[in-house]
Design a protein around this motif. Structure first.
Motif, short mmCIF file in Angstrom:
data_model
loop_
_atom_site.label_atom_id
_atom_site.label_comp_id
_atom_site.label_asym_id
_atom_site.label_seq_id
_atom_site.Cartn_x
_atom_site.Cartn_y
_atom_site.Cartn_z
N GLY A 1 0.82 -1.21 0.00
CA GLY A 1 0.00 0.00 0.00
C GLY A 1 0.85 1.25 0.00
O GLY A 1 1.98 1.26 -0.48
N ASP A 2 0.29 2.30 0.61
CA ASP A 2 0.93 3.61 0.47
C ASP A 2 2.26 3.75 1.19
O ASP A 2 3.13 4.48 0.76
CB ASP A 2 -0.05 4.71 0.92
CG ASP A 2 -0.90 4.31 2.11
OD1 ASP A 2 -1.06 3.09 2.34
OD2 ASP A 2 -1.40 5.20 2.80
N LEU A 3 2.46 3.03 2.29
CA LEU A 3 3.70 3.25 3.03
C LEU A 3 4.90 2.53 2.40
O LEU A 3 5.95 3.12 2.21
CB LEU A 3 3.54 2.83 4.50
CG LEU A 3 2.66 3.76 5.35
CD1 LEU A 3 2.69 3.33 6.80
CD2 LEU A 3 3.11 5.22 5.27
N ASP A 4 4.73 1.27 2.09
CA ASP A 4 5.79 0.46 1.47
C ASP A 4 7.17 0.72 2.10
O ASP A 4 8.10 1.16 1.45
CB ASP A 4 5.83 0.75 -0.04
CG ASP A 4 6.64 -0.33 -0.76
OD1 ASP A 4 6.89 -1.40 -0.15
OD2 ASP A 4 7.04 -0.11 -1.91
N LEU A 5 7.26 0.45 3.39
CA LEU A 5 8.47 0.81 4.14
C LEU A 5 9.56 -0.26 4.11
O LEU A 5 10.68 0.01 4.53
CB LEU A 5 8.10 1.09 5.60
CG LEU A 5 7.23 2.32 5.84
CD1 LEU A 5 6.81 2.40 7.28
CD2 LEU A 5 8.00 3.57 5.45
N ILE A 6 9.19 -1.45 3.65
CA ILE A 6 10.18 -2.53 3.82
C ILE A 6 11.41 -2.36 2.94
O ILE A 6 12.42 -3.00 3.19
CB ILE A 6 9.56 -3.95 3.65
CG1 ILE A 6 8.63 -3.99 2.47
CG2 ILE A 6 8.90 -4.44 4.92
CD1 ILE A 6 8.03 -5.35 2.23
N LYS A 7 11.34 -1.46 1.99
CA LYS A 7 12.55 -1.21 1.17
C LYS A 7 13.58 -0.39 1.97
O LYS A 7 14.77 -0.55 1.79
CB LYS A 7 12.17 -0.44 -0.10
CG LYS A 7 11.32 -1.24 -1.07
CD LYS A 7 11.33 -0.59 -2.44
CE LYS A 7 10.28 -1.19 -3.34
NZ LYS A 7 9.00 -0.45 -3.30
N SER A 8 13.09 0.47 2.85
CA SER A 8 14.01 1.39 3.54
C SER A 8 14.37 0.94 4.96
O SER A 8 15.38 1.39 5.50
CB SER A 8 13.39 2.78 3.65
OG SER A 8 12.57 3.05 2.55
N TYR A 9 13.54 0.14 5.58
CA TYR A 9 13.79 -0.26 6.97
C TYR A 9 13.71 -1.78 7.07
O TYR A 9 12.94 -2.41 6.35
CB TYR A 9 12.75 0.35 7.92
CG TYR A 9 12.62 1.84 7.79
CD1 TYR A 9 13.42 2.69 8.54
CD2 TYR A 9 11.70 2.39 6.91
CE1 TYR A 9 13.31 4.06 8.41
CE2 TYR A 9 11.58 3.77 6.77
CZ TYR A 9 12.39 4.60 7.53
OH TYR A 9 12.27 5.95 7.39
N HIS A 10 14.49 -2.32 7.98
CA HIS A 10 14.45 -3.77 8.16
C HIS A 10 13.63 -4.08 9.42
O HIS A 10 14.09 -3.84 10.54
CB HIS A 10 15.88 -4.30 8.29
CG HIS A 10 15.94 -5.76 8.52
ND1 HIS A 10 15.88 -6.68 7.50
CD2 HIS A 10 16.00 -6.48 9.66
CE1 HIS A 10 15.91 -7.89 8.02
NE2 HIS A 10 15.98 -7.80 9.33
N PHE A 11 12.43 -4.61 9.22
CA PHE A 11 11.55 -4.90 10.36
C PHE A 11 11.73 -6.33 10.84
O PHE A 11 11.75 -7.26 10.04
CB PHE A 11 10.08 -4.70 9.96
CG PHE A 11 9.68 -3.27 9.79
CD1 PHE A 11 9.30 -2.51 10.89
CD2 PHE A 11 9.73 -2.66 8.55
CE1 PHE A 11 8.94 -1.17 10.75
CE2 PHE A 11 9.37 -1.33 8.40
CZ PHE A 11 8.98 -0.58 9.49
N GLU A 12 11.86 -6.48 12.15
CA GLU A 12 11.84 -7.82 12.75
C GLU A 12 10.67 -7.87 13.73
O GLU A 12 10.27 -6.85 14.29
CB GLU A 12 13.16 -8.13 13.44
CG GLU A 12 14.28 -8.25 12.41
CD GLU A 12 15.60 -8.76 12.98
OE1 GLU A 12 16.53 -8.95 12.18
OE2 GLU A 12 15.70 -8.95 14.21
N TYR A 13 10.15 -9.09 13.95
CA TYR A 13 8.93 -9.25 14.74
C TYR A 13 9.15 -10.25 15.87
O TYR A 13 9.78 -11.29 15.67
CB TYR A 13 7.78 -9.73 13.85
CG TYR A 13 7.43 -8.73 12.77
CD1 TYR A 13 6.49 -7.73 13.02
CD2 TYR A 13 8.05 -8.77 11.51
CE1 TYR A 13 6.19 -6.80 12.05
CE2 TYR A 13 7.74 -7.84 10.54
CZ TYR A 13 6.80 -6.85 10.82
OH TYR A 13 6.50 -5.92 9.85
N ALA A 14 8.62 -9.93 17.04
CA ALA A 14 8.74 -10.85 18.18
C ALA A 14 7.48 -10.78 19.03
O ALA A 14 6.72 -9.81 18.95
CB ALA A 14 9.96 -10.49 19.01
N TYR A 15 7.29 -11.83 19.84
CA TYR A 15 6.18 -11.86 20.80
C TYR A 15 6.73 -12.31 22.14
O TYR A 15 7.87 -12.79 22.23
CB TYR A 15 5.06 -12.79 20.30
CG TYR A 15 5.51 -14.20 20.01
CD1 TYR A 15 5.94 -14.55 18.73
CD2 TYR A 15 5.53 -15.19 20.99
CE1 TYR A 15 6.38 -15.84 18.45
CE2 TYR A 15 5.95 -16.47 20.73
CZ TYR A 15 6.38 -16.80 19.46
OH TYR A 15 6.82 -18.07 19.19
#
Ligand code: 0FX
Length: 243
Positions: free
Chosen positions: A23-37
């Motif tokens: 969608g409009d943000l498409d941030l994964i090109k510029s930032y590396h996101f990691e996920y945890a719980y």
């Protein structure tokens, strides 16, 4: 730039991933996101056991590693308290389902329905107190007379996502002014538990009784209860409909 998102809320995890991934943000090109719980979240552990894009994490025992690895850490309804050392060394951001400083802590909309204090969603920097640091942005959600905890909560989740959509890039780039608020009030889990047993001899206005029951009505959860003469536990949920 490495960013960690810590969450124990499945709906928000899905909506956050959609937001940054397409969608409009498409941030994964510029930032590396990691996920945890949270390491003790059994539901997530079972659901995500074969998903290597998200991992269990105990914040208190991994503080130094987190400080080394991440530029920004988001808590999106993560049920762990962030240690002072962590919040002083990494920018930690909380997405909170309440309008700080009112009813900070546990299940804000439940308490707002009962005590009439404003409700909504807040994104703020995390400091060493619960749901307390400087506020980056917030949106009030109006609780109507016919709302239950569940319907109010759903509006709040939508508000959280709207806030993220509008402010995430600025938060990641550290381009915002955060504003400190007064102390407000805090509710803990035990305050919620204390609400649930209904005193059948209590005399109050009908409005207050209705407010308490709708505050404790949330989908499939069994919250409000009383005991009958034979000691059987009876749960109460109410239905509110608008003409
Ligand atoms: O993830 P979350 O929506 O949020 C909670 C706290 O309210 C929040 O202040 C904190 N930052 C976060 C880490 O934890 O909680 P939940 O998914 O356990 O519950 C969502 C709603 O469901 C809650 O607002 C009220 C309702 N609920 C939940 C439980 C567990 C009930 O009505 N009864 C329950 O027993």
């Amino acid at each position: 730039m490495k960013v960690l998102l810590l969450t124990d809320n499945d709906q928000l995890l899905r909506r956050f991933r959609e937001l940054v991934g397409e969608g409009d943000l498409d941030l994964i090109k510029s930032y590396h996101f990691e996920y945890a719980y949270s390491w003790n979240n059994q539901e997530f552990r079972e659901k995500y056991k074969n998903d290597d894009r998200i991992f269990p994490l105990k914040v208190a025992t991994n503080t130094h590693e987190l400080i080394r690895k991440y530029k920004v850490i988001f808590s999106l309804h993560c049920k762990q308290f962030f240690p002072e050392e962590l919040v002083k060394n990494v920018r930690c951001i909380n997405v909170h389902p309440g309008l700080n400083p009112y009813n900070r802590g546990w299940f804000p909309q439940v308490f707002s329905i009962i005590n009439g204090l404003p409700c909504g969603a807040t994104i703020h920097e995390i400091d060493e107190k619960l749901d307390h640091g400087p506020v980056i942005c917030q949106e009030e959600v109006v609780i109507e007379k016919w709302d239950t905890s569940f319907s109010a909560y759903n509006k709040i989740l939508d508000a959280e996502i709207r806030l993220l959509r509008n402010s995430l890039v600025d938060i990641l780039d550290n381009k915002y002014v955060a504003v400190s608020k007064p102390e407000g009030n805090v509710n803990l889990k035990r305050d919620f538990d204390d609400l649930c047993e209904i005193d059948l001899d209590n005399t109050d206005t009908f409005l207050n009784h209705i407010n308490k029951l709708r505050a404790l009505t949330h989908g499939e959860y069994s919250n409000a209860f009383f005991f009958d003469e034979e000691g059987r536990k009876i749960f109460i949920n109410i239905e509110m409909t608008r003409e």
